[in-house]
Design a protein around this motif. Structure first.
Motif, PDB file in Angstrom:
ATOM      1  N   ILE A 148       0.876  -1.053   0.087  1.00 51.94           N
ATOM      2  CA  ILE A 148      -0.169   0.044  -0.064  1.00 51.94           C
ATOM      3  C   ILE A 148       0.794   1.267   0.124  1.00 51.94           C
ATOM      4  N   TYR A 149       1.025   1.546  -1.177  1.00 50.84           N
ATOM      5  CA  TYR A 149       2.008   3.028  -1.386  1.00 50.84           C
ATOM      6  C   TYR A 149       1.329   4.185  -2.284  1.00 50.84           C
ATOM      7  N   ALA A 150       1.086   3.783  -3.333  1.00 49.69           N
ATOM      8  CA  ALA A 150       0.390   4.856  -4.244  1.00 49.69           C
ATOM      9  C   ALA A 150      -1.105   4.894  -3.700  1.00 49.69           C
ATOM     10  N   VAL A 189       2.910  -0.968   6.534  1.00 49.62           N
ATOM     11  CA  VAL A 189       4.133  -1.493   6.601  1.00 49.62           C
ATOM     12  C   VAL A 189       4.153  -2.351   7.891  1.00 49.62           C
ATOM     13  N   LYS A 190       3.946  -1.734   9.028  1.00 46.39           N
ATOM     14  CA  LYS A 190       3.876  -2.506  10.163  1.00 46.39           C
ATOM     15  C   LYS A 190       3.107  -3.675  10.288  1.00 46.39           C
ATOM     16  N   TYR A 191       1.910  -3.691   9.725  1.00 45.88           N
ATOM     17  CA  TYR A 191       1.057  -4.956   9.788  1.00 45.88           C
ATOM     18  C   TYR A 191       1.036  -5.532   8.654  1.00 45.88           C
ATOM     19  N   GLU A 192       2.039  -5.173   7.527  1.00 43.92           N
ATOM     20  CA  GLU A 192       2.107  -6.102   6.499  1.00 43.92           C
ATOM     21  C   GLU A 192       1.121  -5.975   5.497  1.00 43.92           C
ATOM     22  N   LEU A 193       0.339  -4.966   5.441  1.00 44.35           N
ATOM     23  CA  LEU A 193      -1.054  -4.859   4.737  1.00 44.35           C
ATOM     24  C   LEU A 193      -0.478  -4.752   3.086  1.00 44.35           C
ATOM     25  N   SER A 194      -1.294  -5.498   2.371  1.00 44.69           N
ATOM     26  CA  SER A 194      -1.163  -5.021   0.743  1.00 44.69           C
ATOM     27  C   SER A 194      -2.297  -5.424   0.202  1.00 44.69           C
ATOM     28  N   LEU A 195      -2.406  -4.930  -1.109  1.00 45.41           N
ATOM     29  CA  LEU A 195      -3.480  -5.271  -2.120  1.00 45.41           C
ATOM     30  C   LEU A 195      -3.441  -6.469  -2.539  1.00 45.41           C
ATOM     31  N   PRO A 196      -4.298  -7.103  -2.914  1.00 45.70           N
ATOM     32  CA  PRO A 196      -4.455  -8.396  -3.762  1.00 45.70           C
ATOM     33  C   PRO A 196      -3.987  -8.258  -5.220  1.00 45.70           C
TER      34      PRO A 196
END
Length: 200
Positions: A148-150, A189-196
């Protein structure tokens, strides 16, 4: 000089720190660190200004070059302390994209971009410095990873436009929107969240 100008200078310095830290981490010499800090700091904003048919602001305002130099010096002199404060580049990168996202949106609106275009240019100016930095370091840019950046920048850019439409003053709007971008990025970043990914 308005609050956006100072936020832009601060974002420039923070991104210079981020770029120089990346170079330091890779064992590059001080000239390489300075160059990396410079292109990281001015990359996104310069490309945004080109799209707005403007001369990049750092060309005519030496304060930006001073901000970059200060950022590089901080990264070199306080390198170990900075890594204790933020073990990776994440902290400074999150601050940098928050600052530049807000500046990109506001500057685009100032030069009569549509709100949609201003959001896009805000995201663009926020992420491209990091893309250039990571490319120089021979790493896959964060925007191309499942992080999760942009999306954080997009959230902050939309918030800035919405709060501006509601009449929130520029300083308060800038603070809230910058904090939104940085907080989303750091929490992800802390919880290692990301988009599918595509296909799940």
């Amino acid at each position: 000089m308005n609050i956006i100008y100072y936020i832009d200078l601060l974002g420039t310095m923070v991104f210079a720190i981020s770029g120089a830290m990346a170079a330091n981490r890779s064992g590059i010499d001080i000239f390489g660190a300075t160059f990396t800090g410079f292109v990281t700091a001015i990359g996104g904003g310069s490309l945004r200004d080109v799209f707005l048919n403007l001369r990049p602001i750092w060309v005519g305002d030496s304060n930006y070059l001073v901000a970059i130099l200060i950022g590089v010096i901080i990264s070199v002199v306080a390198n170990k302390q900075l890594y204790r404060l933020a073990r990776t580049l994440t902290f400074f990168d999150a601050l940098g994209i928050g600052f530049f996202c807000v500046v990109g949106v506001q500057k685009s609106l100032t030069y009569e971009s549509s709100q949609t275009a201003a959001v896009i240019l805000g995201v663009f100016s926020a992420v491209m410095g990091g893309v250039i930095r990571d490319t120089l370091m021979n790493e896959t840019p964060l925007i191309f990873r499942k992080e999760i950046y942009a999306t954080a920048c997009l959230s902050g850019a939309i918030m800035y436009v919405v709060l501006g439409t509601w009449g929130v003053d520029t300083a308060t709007n800038a603070f809230i929107s910058t904090l939104t971008v940085s907080a989303i990025r750091l929490v992800a970043v802390k919880y290692e969240l990301s988009l599918p990914g595509i296909g799940g």
